[in-house]
Design a protein around this motif. Structure first.
Motif, PDB file in Angstrom:
ATOM      1  N   THR A  31      -3.655  11.189  21.895  1.00  0.00           N
ATOM      2  CA  THR A  31      -4.059  12.240  20.975  1.00  0.00           C
ATOM      3  C   THR A  31      -5.338  12.883  21.498  1.00  0.00           C
ATOM      4  O   THR A  31      -5.749  12.629  22.624  1.00  0.00           O
ATOM      5  CB  THR A  31      -4.240  11.681  19.535  1.00  0.00           C
ATOM      6  OG1 THR A  31      -4.522  12.757  18.642  1.00  0.00           O
ATOM      7  CG2 THR A  31      -5.330  10.632  19.471  1.00  0.00           C
TER       8      THR A  31
ATOM      9  N   ASN B 175      -4.576  15.446  14.044  1.00  0.00           N
ATOM     10  CA  ASN B 175      -3.688  14.549  14.763  1.00  0.00           C
ATOM     11  C   ASN B 175      -4.303  13.164  14.905  1.00  0.00           C
ATOM     12  O   ASN B 175      -3.606  12.150  14.773  1.00  0.00           O
ATOM     13  CB  ASN B 175      -3.313  15.124  16.126  1.00  0.00           C
ATOM     14  CG  ASN B 175      -2.160  14.376  16.754  1.00  0.00           C
ATOM     15  OD1 ASN B 175      -2.354  13.579  17.663  1.00  0.00           O
ATOM     16  ND2 ASN B 175      -0.955  14.595  16.252  1.00  0.00           N
TER      17      ASN B 175
ATOM     18  N   SER C 206      -7.558   9.070  23.484  1.00  0.00           N
ATOM     19  CA  SER C 206      -7.986  10.305  22.857  1.00  0.00           C
ATOM     20  C   SER C 206      -8.875  11.063  23.845  1.00  0.00           C
ATOM     21  O   SER C 206      -9.151  10.579  24.944  1.00  0.00           O
ATOM     22  CB  SER C 206      -8.721  10.052  21.542  1.00  0.00           C
ATOM     23  OG  SER C 206      -8.829  11.272  20.816  1.00  0.00           O
TER      24      SER C 206
END
Length: 199
Positions: free
Chosen positions: A14, A23, A42
């Motif tokens: 993400t 998200n 991430s």
């Protein structure tokens, strides 16, 4: 995502900019019941909370936004933290130093770069070992083979993570020259005119 996990998926990627923010919230909520059994990646890079927007990979900004990402992801660490794009305004050594500090604190486990050149990868790796490089790579986009990125990853023992492996959808057979993209939400709208010539 929970169904994916039940079927054996253990890596979830993400970024703070996806949404933005929403998200990471979704990933955090979905994976919370089995957080210790999955890997979460991430990314940071954009100055999303500033009214001016833009880019910000300064150390103080990275250390601030990681805290927000940790809260949204409902976790005490991010397994793989990527710089989403190389920031031309901040030396990569400064970025790598910030991640090195976060790794010492246990808030980040591994360092990643997205769309970095071979030279930048080597410079970052000298400060903090890079675990993964993420670059666009597909039958349409072969640059990592030509620009030294794949060779550098192999030499330094860095994993390579392709994004857009089906040409952002063009190689699926579902998109053609008549497909319309939302110019506000779909980055393919900007490059549509050039892509058919690459296929």
């Amino acid at each position: 995502m929970r169904t994916a996990y039940e079927k054996g998926v253990t890596f979830f990627d993400t970024a703070e900019v996806y949404g933005p923010f929403t998200n990471e919230e979704l990933v955090g909520e979905a994976l919370a019941p089995f957080r210790d059994k999955v890997v979460i990646a991430s990314k940071f890079y954009f100055d999303l909370e500033s009214s001016e927007g833009g880019l910000n990979s300064r150390q103080e900004h990275i250390k601030k936004v990681v805290e927000s990402s940790l809260k949204r992801l409902k976790t005490d660490r991010i397994d793989l933290y990527y710089q989403h794009r190389v920031d031309p305004n901040v030396p990569i050594e400064e970025v790598a130093g910030a991640i090195k500090d976060l790794i010492k604190e246990g808030k980040v486990l591994h360092f990643g770069l997205s769309e970095a050149s071979a030279k930048t990868i080597r410079r970052a790796h000298a400060v903090q070992p890079v675990t993964a490089i993420q670059s666009e790579y597909s039958f349409m986009e072969r640059d990592p083979e030509q620009d030294g990125v794949l060779k550098t990853c192999e030499k330094l023992g860095i994993g390579f993570v392709p994004w857009g492996p089906v040409g952002m959808g063009y190689l699926t057979g579902e998109i053609n020259a008549h497909t319309n993209f939302d110019s506000k939400t779909d980055l393919r709208a900007e490059s549509k005119n050039s892509l058919p010539f690459k296929v």
